[in-house]
Write an enzyme that holds these catalytic residues in place. Sequence first.
Site, PDB file in Angstrom:
ATOM      1  CE  LYS A 269      -3.860  -1.682   2.885  1.00 44.31           C
ATOM      2  NZ  LYS A 269      -4.907  -1.565   1.880  1.00 44.31           N
ATOM      3  NE  ARG A 343     -11.018  -9.628  -1.635  1.00 46.54           N
ATOM      4  CZ  ARG A 343     -11.410  -8.743  -2.543  1.00 46.54           C
ATOM      5  NH1 ARG A 343     -11.758  -9.149  -3.755  1.00 46.54           N
ATOM      6  NH2 ARG A 343     -11.470  -7.455  -2.251  1.00 46.54           N
TER       7      ARG A 343
HETATM    8  N1  BES Z   1      -7.936  -3.532   4.667  1.00 45.78           N
HETATM    9  C1  BES Z   1      -8.152  -3.132   3.336  1.00 45.78           C
HETATM   10  C2  BES Z   1      -9.441  -2.356   3.125  1.00 45.78           C
HETATM   11  C3  BES Z   1      -9.566  -1.054   3.860  1.00 45.78           C
HETATM   12  C4  BES Z   1      -9.299   0.127   3.195  1.00 45.78           C
HETATM   13  C5  BES Z   1     -10.010  -1.017   5.158  1.00 45.78           C
HETATM   14  C6  BES Z   1      -9.432   1.320   3.837  1.00 45.78           C
HETATM   15  C7  BES Z   1     -10.145   0.173   5.819  1.00 45.78           C
HETATM   16  C8  BES Z   1      -9.871   1.342   5.157  1.00 45.78           C
HETATM   17  C9  BES Z   1      -8.200  -4.361   2.418  1.00 45.78           C
HETATM   18  O1  BES Z   1      -7.420  -5.429   2.814  1.00 45.78           O
HETATM   19  C10 BES Z   1      -7.710  -3.942   1.073  1.00 45.78           C
HETATM   20  O2  BES Z   1      -6.579  -3.578   0.977  1.00 45.78           O
HETATM   21  N2  BES Z   1      -8.592  -3.983   0.071  1.00 45.78           N
HETATM   22  C11 BES Z   1      -8.244  -3.602  -1.247  1.00 45.78           C
HETATM   23  C12 BES Z   1      -8.803  -4.648  -2.185  1.00 45.78           C
HETATM   24  C13 BES Z   1      -8.335  -4.498  -3.597  1.00 45.78           C
HETATM   25  C14 BES Z   1      -6.861  -4.825  -3.707  1.00 45.78           C
HETATM   26  C15 BES Z   1      -9.149  -5.431  -4.474  1.00 45.78           C
HETATM   27  C16 BES Z   1      -8.882  -2.239  -1.527  1.00 45.78           C
HETATM   28  O3  BES Z   1     -10.017  -2.015  -1.102  1.00 45.78           O
HETATM   29  O4  BES Z   1      -8.208  -1.415  -2.105  1.00 45.78           O
HETATM   30 MN    MN Z   2      -5.426  -5.276   2.159  1.00 46.53          MN
END
Ligand code: BES
Ligand code: MN
Length: 493
Positions: A269, A343
């Site tokens: 990230k 997931r």
């Molecule tokens: N933990 C994150 C989602 C999240 C984002 C929670 C902001 C709280 C605040 C999750 O694991 C994630 O990174 N999701 C990705 C999925 C994508 C790679 C398909 C996302 O939402 O960007």
């Molecule tokens: Mn994530």
Amino acid sequence: MTTVRLNSADPVSFDTDALIVGFRSGPEGPRPATGAETLDAAFDGKLAASLAAVGFTGKPGEIAKVPVFGAITAPLLVAVGLGESPDAEGLRRAAGTAVRSLAGTPRAALALPAASAEEVEAVALGALLGAYGYSRYRANGEPKEPVAELTVLSAEAAKATEHATERATVLAESVALVRDLVNTPPSDLWPAKFAEIAETTGTEAGLTVEVLDEKQLKDGGYGGLIGVGQGSANPPRLVRLSYTHPEAAKTLAFVGKGITFDSGGLSLKPAESMDWMKSDMGGAGAVLGALVGIARLGLPINAVGYLCLAENLPSGTAQRPSDVIHSYSGKTVEVLNTDAEGRLVLMDGIARAAEDAPDLIVDVATLTGAQIVALGWRTSAVMANDEAIRELVVEVAGAAGEGAWGMPLPEELRKGLDSPIADIANIPAERWGGMLSAGIFLQEFVPDGVRWAHIDMAGPAFNKGEPHGYTPKGGTGAITRTLIGLAERHASI
Ligand code: BES
Ligand code: MN
Ligand code: ZN
């Protein structure tokens, strides 16, 4: 820990450090709400007009601290706005706003509408939730200590109302447990540590707690938990909490996403998305808080909770984009993006939970940024394989004051998750509808005939903004009370 008591004394002469008084708004300006009638007389009927003179109108969210010039026993009066006709959530928020403003004050009493058990519970719960502070890592005594002793003033104080304050205490302590876990930095909360806390807290509440370590997870075929956790020196855990009641007719299963830190893994990230990812275990927190609350309330139901705990970090042992993992259900998953890890741990948790033959599985997760795009910071998304269940979850969340909205699981999104080599890919071919695709992915791991709902609370789990109502900055404990409410709805008597 803050305590709350009930007292039928007259607010005018009640001995406390601050008296919180409810006012309703209206065309003629603020007017004292039920429970505050005697106060108006103590100020010669001039209290409302004086408040209006300092700009207080009685709208929700407003507070005004006013000197009392000896008119009442308490040295400080805090007027709080209730709006035109407050419901239970209005009372909770008003109580929370007022109590939050009194951090550093040892005692406070609330003269808010508290004629019924429902109102007493709302006032007590809002006050307790507002009396939350997290100062474990402060060396200088800031922020100030939350109010320690709360009194709900109610002319109706009786057995039924007494029970209401006890219930409020259980709910607030469950939420505080979750907030503390979410606020804890990831250096002090890794999967095994979380499991240990679950063991101690759960056992104390009367739950049976079982923990699978990394070896047991590997031997048991939990490829999702192993894959996500393999990049970290802090290996994954799966915690199973169970509560049974002799008169139970139904069994509920809750499954929580417990990523103690989500760096994204090799699909790293950016910094600005990462610095609050200690909150990515909020779902597991809510499941632990709910199970502890259900046990303490002694609800006539069976409940199991699964905490899917892992730390998502990049390293020489981390899973790679394009790895294929074998999930607990037997299906294979191509990991095209290691940041879609929630997931992967939930798919194992859901498949395992289904073996308990529950009447309903509810998973809770800070799953997608797309949830925040769709519904913002305060409204969780609810998806389900059964429309009535989806609406029930939305309704129960609404009654708890935890905003939630039903979302669809459009069948056509399944195709986007096709993988050229495995049974399914962990991210869709295109980003649109990302929250729904995540739901569609999870649905693949719910066996036929099992009722299931999925709550995405990526936004609501952590308050990056200013405190509001009874909600502090940081960990909110969102959805904990919704899960307890669902258990109450399914209870046999
Ligand atoms: N933990 C994150 C989602 C999240 C984002 C929670 C902001 C709280 C605040 C999750 O694991 C994630 O990174 N999701 C990705 C999925 C994508 C790679 C398909 C996302 O939402 O960007
Ligand atoms: Mn994530
Ligand atoms: Zn995550």
